[in-house]
Design a protein around this motif. Structure first.
Motif, PDB file in Angstrom:
ATOM      1  N   PHE A  49     -62.353 -24.580  31.313  1.00 54.33           N
ATOM      2  CA  PHE A  49     -61.998 -23.236  30.883  1.00 54.33           C
ATOM      3  C   PHE A  49     -63.257 -22.390  30.890  1.00 54.33           C
ATOM      4  O   PHE A  49     -64.251 -22.730  30.250  1.00 54.33           O
ATOM      5  CB  PHE A  49     -61.396 -23.286  29.482  1.00 54.33           C
ATOM      6  CG  PHE A  49     -60.964 -21.948  28.955  1.00 54.33           C
ATOM      7  CD1 PHE A  49     -59.784 -21.370  29.384  1.00 54.33           C
ATOM      8  CD2 PHE A  49     -61.740 -21.273  28.030  1.00 54.33           C
ATOM      9  CE1 PHE A  49     -59.385 -20.133  28.899  1.00 54.33           C
ATOM     10  CE2 PHE A  49     -61.341 -20.041  27.545  1.00 54.33           C
ATOM     11  CZ  PHE A  49     -60.164 -19.472  27.981  1.00 54.33           C
ATOM     12  N   TRP A  66     -58.769 -20.844  34.153  1.00 57.62           N
ATOM     13  CA  TRP A  66     -58.485 -22.284  34.071  1.00 57.62           C
ATOM     14  C   TRP A  66     -58.739 -22.889  35.442  1.00 57.62           C
ATOM     15  O   TRP A  66     -58.003 -22.617  36.381  1.00 57.62           O
ATOM     16  CB  TRP A  66     -57.023 -22.534  33.657  1.00 57.62           C
ATOM     17  CG  TRP A  66     -56.787 -22.535  32.198  1.00 57.62           C
ATOM     18  CD1 TRP A  66     -56.067 -21.627  31.490  1.00 57.62           C
ATOM     19  CD2 TRP A  66     -57.237 -23.517  31.265  1.00 57.62           C
ATOM     20  NE1 TRP A  66     -56.059 -21.964  30.168  1.00 57.62           N
ATOM     21  CE2 TRP A  66     -56.767 -23.118  29.998  1.00 57.62           C
ATOM     22  CE3 TRP A  66     -58.009 -24.681  31.359  1.00 57.62           C
ATOM     23  CZ2 TRP A  66     -57.030 -23.840  28.841  1.00 57.62           C
ATOM     24  CZ3 TRP A  66     -58.274 -25.398  30.213  1.00 57.62           C
ATOM     25  CH2 TRP A  66     -57.790 -24.982  28.970  1.00 57.62           C
ATOM     26  N   MET A  80     -48.850 -26.191  32.126  1.00 56.99           N
ATOM     27  CA  MET A  80     -49.547 -25.795  30.915  1.00 56.99           C
ATOM     28  C   MET A  80     -50.561 -24.694  31.203  1.00 56.99           C
ATOM     29  O   MET A  80     -50.816 -23.841  30.373  1.00 56.99           O
ATOM     30  CB  MET A  80     -50.259 -27.027  30.385  1.00 56.99           C
ATOM     31  CG  MET A  80     -50.837 -26.906  29.017  1.00 56.99           C
ATOM     32  SD  MET A  80     -51.218 -28.561  28.450  1.00 56.99           S
ATOM     33  CE  MET A  80     -52.870 -28.764  29.026  1.00 56.99           C
ATOM     34  N   ARG A  83     -48.628 -21.274  32.972  1.00 51.31           N
ATOM     35  CA  ARG A  83     -47.719 -20.556  32.095  1.00 51.31           C
ATOM     36  C   ARG A  83     -48.488 -19.367  31.478  1.00 51.31           C
ATOM     37  O   ARG A  83     -49.633 -19.517  31.076  1.00 51.31           O
ATOM     38  CB  ARG A  83     -47.240 -21.502  31.000  1.00 51.31           C
ATOM     39  CG  ARG A  83     -46.146 -20.938  30.152  1.00 51.31           C
ATOM     40  CD  ARG A  83     -45.899 -21.830  28.948  1.00 51.31           C
ATOM     41  NE  ARG A  83     -46.223 -23.232  29.249  1.00 51.31           N
ATOM     42  CZ  ARG A  83     -46.939 -23.973  28.446  1.00 51.31           C
ATOM     43  NH1 ARG A  83     -47.439 -23.481  27.341  1.00 51.31           N
ATOM     44  NH2 ARG A  83     -47.185 -25.231  28.751  1.00 51.31           N
ATOM     45  N   GLU A 220     -54.578 -16.813  22.575  1.00 54.89           N
ATOM     46  CA  GLU A 220     -54.407 -18.063  21.849  1.00 54.89           C
ATOM     47  C   GLU A 220     -53.060 -18.073  21.120  1.00 54.89           C
ATOM     48  O   GLU A 220     -52.294 -19.015  21.197  1.00 54.89           O
ATOM     49  CB  GLU A 220     -55.563 -18.166  20.866  1.00 54.89           C
ATOM     50  CG  GLU A 220     -55.614 -19.446  20.099  1.00 54.89           C
ATOM     51  CD  GLU A 220     -56.553 -19.290  18.931  1.00 54.89           C
ATOM     52  OE1 GLU A 220     -57.556 -18.572  19.077  1.00 54.89           O
ATOM     53  OE2 GLU A 220     -56.261 -19.859  17.894  1.00 54.89           O
ATOM     54  N   SER A 223     -50.192 -18.512  23.503  1.00 56.51           N
ATOM     55  CA  SER A 223     -49.973 -19.864  24.017  1.00 56.51           C
ATOM     56  C   SER A 223     -49.464 -20.763  22.905  1.00 56.51           C
ATOM     57  O   SER A 223     -48.672 -21.660  23.130  1.00 56.51           O
ATOM     58  CB  SER A 223     -51.255 -20.426  24.627  1.00 56.51           C
ATOM     59  OG  SER A 223     -52.348 -20.060  23.847  1.00 56.51           O
ATOM     60  N   ARG A 224     -49.926 -20.469  21.709  1.00 54.95           N
ATOM     61  CA  ARG A 224     -49.468 -21.334  20.632  1.00 54.95           C
ATOM     62  C   ARG A 224     -47.968 -21.156  20.402  1.00 54.95           C
ATOM     63  O   ARG A 224     -47.260 -22.122  20.177  1.00 54.95           O
ATOM     64  CB  ARG A 224     -50.243 -21.046  19.360  1.00 54.95           C
ATOM     65  CG  ARG A 224     -50.290 -22.258  18.466  1.00 54.95           C
ATOM     66  CD  ARG A 224     -50.957 -21.962  17.159  1.00 54.95           C
ATOM     67  NE  ARG A 224     -52.317 -21.508  17.334  1.00 54.95           N
ATOM     68  CZ  ARG A 224     -53.010 -20.941  16.357  1.00 54.95           C
ATOM     69  NH1 ARG A 224     -52.471 -20.740  15.173  1.00 54.95           N
ATOM     70  NH2 ARG A 224     -54.235 -20.555  16.560  1.00 54.95           N
ATOM     71  N   LEU A 227     -46.226 -23.129  22.886  1.00 56.49           N
ATOM     72  CA  LEU A 227     -46.428 -24.579  22.810  1.00 56.49           C
ATOM     73  C   LEU A 227     -45.260 -25.253  22.138  1.00 56.49           C
ATOM     74  O   LEU A 227     -44.674 -26.209  22.627  1.00 56.49           O
ATOM     75  CB  LEU A 227     -47.672 -24.910  21.975  1.00 56.49           C
ATOM     76  CG  LEU A 227     -48.998 -24.366  22.417  1.00 56.49           C
ATOM     77  CD1 LEU A 227     -50.086 -24.994  21.590  1.00 56.49           C
ATOM     78  CD2 LEU A 227     -49.205 -24.682  23.866  1.00 56.49           C
ATOM     79  N   ARG A 231     -41.822 -26.205  25.813  1.00 57.32           N
ATOM     80  CA  ARG A 231     -42.607 -27.240  26.490  1.00 57.32           C
ATOM     81  C   ARG A 231     -42.471 -28.609  25.856  1.00 57.32           C
ATOM     82  O   ARG A 231     -43.027 -29.571  26.348  1.00 57.32           O
ATOM     83  CB  ARG A 231     -44.085 -26.852  26.536  1.00 57.32           C
ATOM     84  CG  ARG A 231     -44.376 -25.573  27.257  1.00 57.32           C
ATOM     85  CD  ARG A 231     -43.715 -25.517  28.617  1.00 57.32           C
ATOM     86  NE  ARG A 231     -43.988 -26.671  29.451  1.00 57.32           N
ATOM     87  CZ  ARG A 231     -43.442 -26.841  30.649  1.00 57.32           C
ATOM     88  NH1 ARG A 231     -42.597 -25.954  31.125  1.00 57.32           N
ATOM     89  NH2 ARG A 231     -43.744 -27.909  31.354  1.00 57.32           N
TER      90      ARG A 231
END
Lengths: 241, 719
Positions: A49, A66, A80, A83, A220, A223-224, A227, A231
């Motif tokens: 990253f 990424w 992952m 996305r 963040e 994405s959390r 998560l 997924r």
């Protein structure tokens, strides 16, 4: 200076690199971020990253990159990374036709699975291998694309994927297209600048306009949120503990 | 009589130096000639020439004395004749300093001179012994033998005389300083030249020791009481002036200073890690490539039971395919016979085979490691494969298709396997001892770092580690899980040896299976590096990727079972770094890293020890001093490690109960000492006395005891 340009909006853009192993994804990033190159770089494990700012006339884009490993066994982890990505760099090795096939697979997967507005750039790397004599005699950088097309005709040319072939495919699919050399830096920053320009203003404003300064933490959060959501089915690979 | 003088002329120096003023009987003269010569040898380091001469002398002696009393063949007769004066002498010596072996050995210089000064009766022949002993000491024995009337015969028949039992139940193997004169034969116990299992090594030693022990007799040691350390310490005060003079002159000699001698096996070690050209890269280079390949001292091959090559440290597929076929045939042959092949020796090369499910692992070594050490190395390679694939995946692959080509799923991990293999080939104390090394910092500092990690911990965290240059700084873990050293070995290899992660720069998110923890699934490891020399760059921006020494990399590893927790762990990392900066721990760590390992001479000032390994068994950790200044080169390091490997093999051999092993070779003296608490290995220059070595060892062990909470992580932080 920083104060003076303060009004210039800054936004984060999530970018993912995909492509077959050993096509030069990490080298491209290394060139872009550090302006550095390593011969015989060892394969990436998992993903790395990195962040790098890209200054445009009207705004600053902070790339959150990424850099994924290209090996087959990491393929299941790719979703992952792509996305929520607003952009993707699909890299192939223009001395290796199979890598373009793999790149096409990635493009198809991105178009199917990634966020609808994703900006995809198709990048043929290792331009330096195509016509080494020509590139050493000519100036690097400024007209290397011209060199490359000439180089195709060369006998000692390692190129196996013609510019025309890749370019027509890119146009068909609506991708940005570049041929680069991470080794001598040809076209590398151009790729990222082009992506930055191609990201629609609206998607930036819409997604991140208000919280531009806290973009990182917002990414963040985003994405959390995801998560714990859809997924979970894919989490079967996680440790059994 | 004429013979005697002839013999004298063979060694005129010896006579001139040591036999001045002696008017002995002819036979006594001859005897002294030989012993003086051996003293001489001790000085000049046992050149082959003088040894040969001495052997000639013995031959002469034998013939000559053979002319004497005809019926003196039996040992009893010998003893009777020689008995009177030496017995007196023995008593005198006991009065002076007690009858420890050391005294006997060390005093031999004076002793023989003494015996020359006094007139002594001609000694009868001892044909059998003289034939056995190809050492110049043969003749010494006569002066000592009488005091130990009944011992020599027993000693001769006993095979394992070098292993001594002590009253406290421990046993030790000893050689003596006098051995140095014949160190070419001792290379077996020092740096092994050939391939042999520890058992064989010991017995090889045994036969050599037999010769000496029977002649020189260790009997006085057998009655020693008290602990081993004090036993080793004795003799400090009882060295003869001559010996002291010798030692003071030569104690400064460092290990491995004479590289030319036993080092033939390592002559190409510098090229060991060079890459071999591909076959066919140029026309007709096959022979050259093959010879390059064969010149490698160490090979690792991994193949599937179906005979598919998976990995080879050296050489590409074209080169190794033939060999893979052969080795697969051999292994399968024994597998079918339900009698798995474990290893075999060809010339000086040891082949060790280990089978794990559908995989065959082969280690081929000319470096003298023991079977079990090689097997441990192969096990680590297997763990690396599991770490990439997990056991269920591996099993599944071969269940579905026994003919699977595993090199594809493992693509990209060749560098990990190779760096692991090269770590073993270079010699790694961590791998040898199966232990971890820690960064030495104060206990309170470590406590602070632990607490910082605990305070910033997120729920997703499984393990949190701070590692500096392969040395552990701090670790936090859940109460119910501990960290397995072999798992950490894999991680450290990936981060610090292979360079794949570091070279990529930035922050990394790595799926990894830790087989010691759970071989069924992946954990996800967040890794970020901080350069110890870069005090500014800690904001998560990527540091320069220019080549940096791996010794000064600080890595923060946060391991989670949740593959989506990257950003959480990243946040934790930022918090950790921020707080470590604030409370000053970061600069402490950086300073400790920059300082490096202390030199042996800094740990114990003036010590004769040049290097040592101390493993704390309960903590599964070890500590060692810096390799500089004596072992900085690749070859010197490898020789040191070979020495440690041999000591380790001898003390860890099955059924071996060796607790203390003192090893003397031409270019080094070493000591291994194992107790339930620790394992200790150390090395000193070739002329260090055993007592000084033992003293040095004791000092280090006391130092470690004092510093225990600094050099080791004790307990660690749990949550």
């Amino acid at each position: 200076m920083a104060e003076a340009t303060a009004p210039k909006p800054s936004s984060s853009v999530k970018l993912v690199l995909l492509g077959e192993a050993a096509v030069g994804k990490s080298s491209l990033v290394l060139r872009f971020v550090n302006n550095d190159f390593q011969e015989n770089k060892e394969p990436t494990i998992g993903a790395a990253f990195l962040t790098q700012k890209c200054n445009l006339p009207t705004r600053t884009i902070k790339f959150e990159i990424w850099d994924t490993a290209g090996q087959e066994r990491f393929a299941s982890l790719a979703p992952m990374y792509y996305r929520n990505a607003q952009s993707a760099l699909v890299v192939y090795d223009l001395t290796k036709p199979t890598s373009l096939v793999k790149a096409k697979h990635w493009v198809a997967e991105l178009q199917r699975q990634a966020s609808p507005g994703i900006v995809i750039a198709l990048v043929g790397n290792k331009l330096d291998l195509t016509n080494e004599s020509a590139s050493s005699s000519n100036n690097l950088g400024d007209d290397s694309e011209g060199d490359a097309t000439e180089g195709e005709a060369d006998d000692g040319d390692a190129r196996k994927v013609s510019t025309a072939e890749a370019k027509s495919y890119a146009e068909e699919e609506g991708l940005l297209f570049f041929e680069t050399s991470a080794k001598n830096g040809t076209n590398v920053s151009e790729v990222f600048t082009a992506i930055a320009n191609a990201i629609p203003e609206t998607s930036l404003k819409g997604a991140r306009g208000p919280g531009a300064t806290q973009a990182a933490s917002r990414t963040e959060d985003q994405s959390r949120v995801n998560l714990t959501g859809p997924r979970d089915s894919a989490a079967k690979d996680t440790c059994a503990c | 009589m004429g013979r005697t003088s002839g013999q004298g002329s063979l060694s005129p120096d010896a006579h001139a130096q040591h036999n001045t003023g002696i008017q002995p009987a002819e036979t006594a003269n001859q005897e002294n000639g030989a012993s003086a010569m051996s003293l001489d040898n001790q000085k000049d380091g046992a050149s082959n020439r003088s040894q040969d001469d001495t052997e000639d002398d013995k031959q002469d002696g034998k013939i000559q004395v053979g002319d004497g009393p005809k019926e003196r063949d039996s040992q009893k007769d010998q003893l009777e004749t020689g008995i009177e004066r030496p017995q007196d002498k023995q008593e005198a010596r006991m009065d002076e300093a007690g009858p420890e072996t050391q005294n006997v050995d060390i005093e031999e210089g004076t002793e023989t001179q003494d015996s020359g000064l006094e007139e002594r009766p001609p000694l009868p022949p001892r044909p059998s012994l003289l034939q056995n002993a190809e050492q110049p000491f043969a003749t010494h024995s006569t002066s000592k033998r009488p005091g130990l009337a009944s011992k020599p015969t027993t000693a001769l028949s006993s095979v394992d005389i070098q292993t001594l039992s002590f009253p406290d139940g421990s046993r030790g193997t000893f050689s003596t300083p006098a051995h140095r004169t014949v160190s070419d034969s001792l290379s077996v116990s020092g740096l092994s030249t050939g391939q042999s299992t520890p058992h064989r090594k010991v017995s090889q030693n045994g036969s050599e020791f037999d010769d000496n022990t029977s002649l020189r007799s260790y009997a006085p040691t057998l009655r020693a009481n008290g602990d081993l350390a004090s036993l080793l310490d004795e003799g400090l005060n009882s060295q003869s002036p001559a010996w002291k003079l010798l030692s003071t002159q030569s104690e400064s000699v460092n290990p491995f200073e004479s590289v030319d001698y036993e080092n033939i096996s390592l002559i190409n070690f510098g090229q060991e890690f060079d890459q071999i050209e591909a076959v066919g890269a140029q026309e007709g280079n096959e022979e050259e490539v093959l010879s390059q390949w064969k010149a490698k001292l160490k090979h690792y091959l991994i193949l599937s039971s179906a005979g598919k090559p998976i990995y080879s440290r050296h050489g590409d597929q074209n080169l190794i395919n033939g060999y893979i076929g052969i080795i697969q045939t051999i292994i399968s042959f024994y597998e079918e016979a339900k009698d798995p092949l474990l290893g075999f020796t060809a010339g000086g090369t040891r082949f060790v085979i280990s089978t794990d499910g559908p995989l065959y692992f082969v280690a081929i070594s000319r470096l003298g490691e023991s079977d079990s050490q090689l097997r441990t190395q192969l096990e680590a390679l297997y763990m690396q494969i599991l770490s990439t694939l997990t056991l269920p995946t591996l099993t599944q692959l071969f269940k579905n298709r026994p003919n699977t080509d595993l090199s594809r799923p493992l693509e990209g991990t060749e560098t990990l396997l190779s760096s692991l293999a090269d770590t073993f080939t270079k010699g790694s104390a961590s791998a040898l001892l199966s232990a971890l090394e820690c960064l030495k910092i104060r206990k309170s500092q470590r406590h602070l770092i632990n607490n910082t990690l605990l305070k910033t911990r997120t729920d997703k965290l499984l393990y949190g580690l701070i590692v500096a240059g392969g040395r552990l700084v701090s670790v936090v873990r859940p109460k119910r899980h501990s960290l397995h050293p072999s798992d950490l070995q894999l991680i450290f290899n990936m981060l610090f040896e292979a360079g794949s992660v570091k070279a990529g720069g930035g922050e990394n998110w790595i799926p990894v299976c830790l087989p010691g923890f759970n071989n069924k699934g992946y954990l996800y490891m967040y890794v970020s590096f901080i350069n110890a020399h870069d005090d500014v760059n800690t904001s998560g921006e990527r540091p320069s990727t220019a080549s940096r020494g791996r010794e000064d990399e600080i890595a923060i590893l946060l391991i989670s079972a949740d593959k989506e927790s990257f950003f959480e762990l990243k946040q934790m990392r930022d918090d950790v770094v921020e707080q470590l900066e604030q409370n000053g721990s970061m600069s402490l760590i950086k300073a400790a890293v920059r300082q490096g390992r202390p030199k042996a001479s800094e740990i114990v000032p003036g010590t004769i020890l040049r290097h040592f390994l101390y493993k704390s068994r309960s903590n599964v950790q070890f500590m060692m001093p810096s390799f500089s200044p004596h072992f900085e080169t690749l070859i010197a390091k490898r020789r040191l490690m070979s020495l440690y490997h041999n000591l380790h093999a001898s003390t860890h051999a099955k059924h071996s109960h060796v607790k203390v092993l003192h090893c003397v070779s031409r270019d080094s003296v070493s000591l291994a000492w194992t107790t339930p608490l620790f394992e200790f290995y150390c090395v000193a220059g070739p002329n260090a006395s055993r007592a000084a070595l033992a003293q040095g060892a004791n000092q280090v062990i006391q130092w470690v005891k004092r510093e225990e909470e600094r050099v080791f992580i004790i307990g660690g932080a749990v949550f």
